[in-house]
Scaffold this active site. Sequence first.
Site, PDB file in Angstrom:
ATOM      1  N   ARG A  49       0.972  -1.393   0.013  1.00 28.27           N
ATOM      2  CA  ARG A  49       0.046   0.055   0.034  1.00 28.27           C
ATOM      3  C   ARG A  49       0.886   1.237   0.036  1.00 28.27           C
ATOM      4  NH1 ARG A  49       1.896   1.783   4.032  1.00 28.27           N
ATOM      5  NH2 ARG A  49       0.621   3.649   3.853  1.00 28.27           N
ATOM      6  N   ALA A  51       0.833   5.230  -2.027  1.00 27.12           N
ATOM      7  CA  ALA A  51       0.702   5.857  -3.267  1.00 27.12           C
ATOM      8  C   ALA A  51       2.033   5.022  -4.127  1.00 27.12           C
ATOM      9  CB  ALA A  51       0.475   7.142  -3.284  1.00 27.12           C
ATOM     10  N   ARG A  86      -7.074  -0.157  -7.602  1.00 24.21           N
ATOM     11  CA  ARG A  86      -7.521   0.848  -6.376  1.00 24.21           C
ATOM     12  C   ARG A  86      -7.538   1.808  -7.354  1.00 24.21           C
ATOM     13  NH1 ARG A  86      -4.363   1.329  -1.039  1.00 24.21           N
ATOM     14  NH2 ARG A  86      -6.432   2.389  -0.290  1.00 24.21           N
ATOM     15  N   GLN A 188      -2.917   2.364   9.874  1.00 26.86           N
ATOM     16  CA  GLN A 188      -1.642   2.415   9.167  1.00 26.86           C
ATOM     17  C   GLN A 188      -0.683   3.250  10.090  1.00 26.86           C
ATOM     18  OE1 GLN A 188      -4.596   3.019   7.534  1.00 26.86           O
ATOM     19  NE2 GLN A 188      -4.589   2.373   5.344  1.00 26.86           N
ATOM     20  N   ASP A 229      -2.151  11.014  -2.170  1.00 26.16           N
ATOM     21  CA  ASP A 229      -2.461  10.081  -3.055  1.00 26.16           C
ATOM     22  C   ASP A 229      -2.694  10.651  -4.528  1.00 26.16           C
ATOM     23  OD1 ASP A 229      -2.934   8.860  -0.367  1.00 26.16           O
ATOM     24  OD2 ASP A 229      -2.863   6.835  -1.868  1.00 26.16           O
TER      25      ASP A 229
HETATM   26  O1  MRU Z   1      -4.686   2.960   1.731  1.00 29.84           O
HETATM   27  P1  MRU Z   1      -3.122   3.441   1.862  1.00 29.84           P
HETATM   28  O2  MRU Z   1      -2.781   2.808   3.067  1.00 29.84           O
HETATM   29  O3  MRU Z   1      -2.608   3.011   0.568  1.00 29.84           O
HETATM   30  O4  MRU Z   1      -3.071   4.912   1.955  1.00 29.84           O
HETATM   31  C1  MRU Z   1      -1.930   5.712   1.963  1.00 29.84           C
HETATM   32  C2  MRU Z   1      -2.101   7.199   2.142  1.00 29.84           C
HETATM   33  O5  MRU Z   1      -2.965   7.652   2.162  1.00 29.84           O
HETATM   34  C3  MRU Z   1      -0.398   7.628   2.145  1.00 29.84           C
HETATM   35  O6  MRU Z   1      -0.936   8.918   3.003  1.00 29.84           O
HETATM   36  C4  MRU Z   1      -0.415   8.102   0.696  1.00 29.84           C
HETATM   37  O7  MRU Z   1      -0.196   7.103  -0.122  1.00 29.84           O
HETATM   38  C5  MRU Z   1       0.950   8.846   0.648  1.00 29.84           C
HETATM   39  S1  MRU Z   1       2.446   8.082   1.145  1.00 29.84           S
HETATM   40  C6  MRU Z   1       3.606   8.019   0.439  1.00 29.84           C
END
Ligand code: MRU
Length: 339
Positions: A49, A51, A86, A188, A229
């Site tokens: 997970r 981005a 996603r 997370q 993201d």
């Molecule tokens: O659902 P996730 O855990 O993939 O969400 C991740 C985030 O929202 C992070 O803040 C985002 O990807 C930026 S991190 C490099």
Amino acid sequence: MKDLESMSLKVENGKLFVLDQQMLPHQEDWIESKTPEEMSKIILDLKTRGAPLIGVSAVLSLALYAEKEPHPEKIMAKAELLRSSRPTAVNLMNAIDRVLEVGQKTQWDTLEITKEAENIFEEDVELCEKMASIGSQLIKPNENVLTHCNTGGLATVGRGTALGVISKAYENQKGIHVYVDETRPLLQGGRLTTWELESLGIPYTLICDNMAGQLMSVGKIDRIFVGADRIAANGDFANKIGTYSLAVNAKFHKVPFYVVAPFTTFDKNCPNGKEIPIEQREPDEVRGVKGSFGKVVWSPKNAETYNPAFDVTPESLVSGYVLDKGLFKASELSKAFEN
Ligand code: MRU
């Protein structure tokens, strides 16, 4: 494909492995992803997970597939499958587009496709370093910084975006302390950011998401750093659900609020935040929790839920964008990302 290594994604002897982030912090299970179908499911289930990381994971999987099945139609079909894993993080689409473009330009030369996937991996490491050295200069000695979700080595193949900035400031002896939002529903922050901070030895305090406003009200937070993201052309951006409330609170309490992201997170075709597609997830994620600690459902079994994985923060709430090219304001973004 050459061997590649990062905190939660690696290639060894042509095999692709993912550290199952759903099992962290209590279990460190590496799982092999043998096909784009498996990788798509791994991404959907948030075993991998963040981005930038899902973009890199998808293109490594696609390139390994192309090496075995070098047929343009088949490669394009798997690319579409991975793209649909996603919907919000544009890094996924941007990375796949780059690999397909190389395929098209080179008559689907699989060596070139693999090279581009490897480049995307190695580039992410460099982008993280650049953001870290730019953003860490914003942090003053002994500050309390707050972050949301996980944006570190588990969300990228480098040192991270927002968490990379924070760890760099720590390395530079700034004597910082980090407040970590637990980040419901999938924790997370509570599971992953804490795990990373522990291993780096950075002092932190874990808080429930609804405690951040109170901490700001008593002057305990000096600065906030979050990842993104998808950043729209006007600077509105999508990030993990809860980011918007943080930004509103930060504005009210005059706490500087920064977004840290590489160019791979920018969507120049998306004019503003209203156009960003927001992923809706399963009700059970809100009804309880599950992970290496077991499974609990604390609500009535069929409780109605609302579960957007991301929210959109308007650019007006952002103090600055820490990009791989420097620190920018919303009005400067399109130009900054162009060059
Ligand atoms: O659902 P996730 O855990 O993939 O969400 C991740 C985030 O929202 C992070 O803040 C985002 O990807 C930026 S991190 C490099």
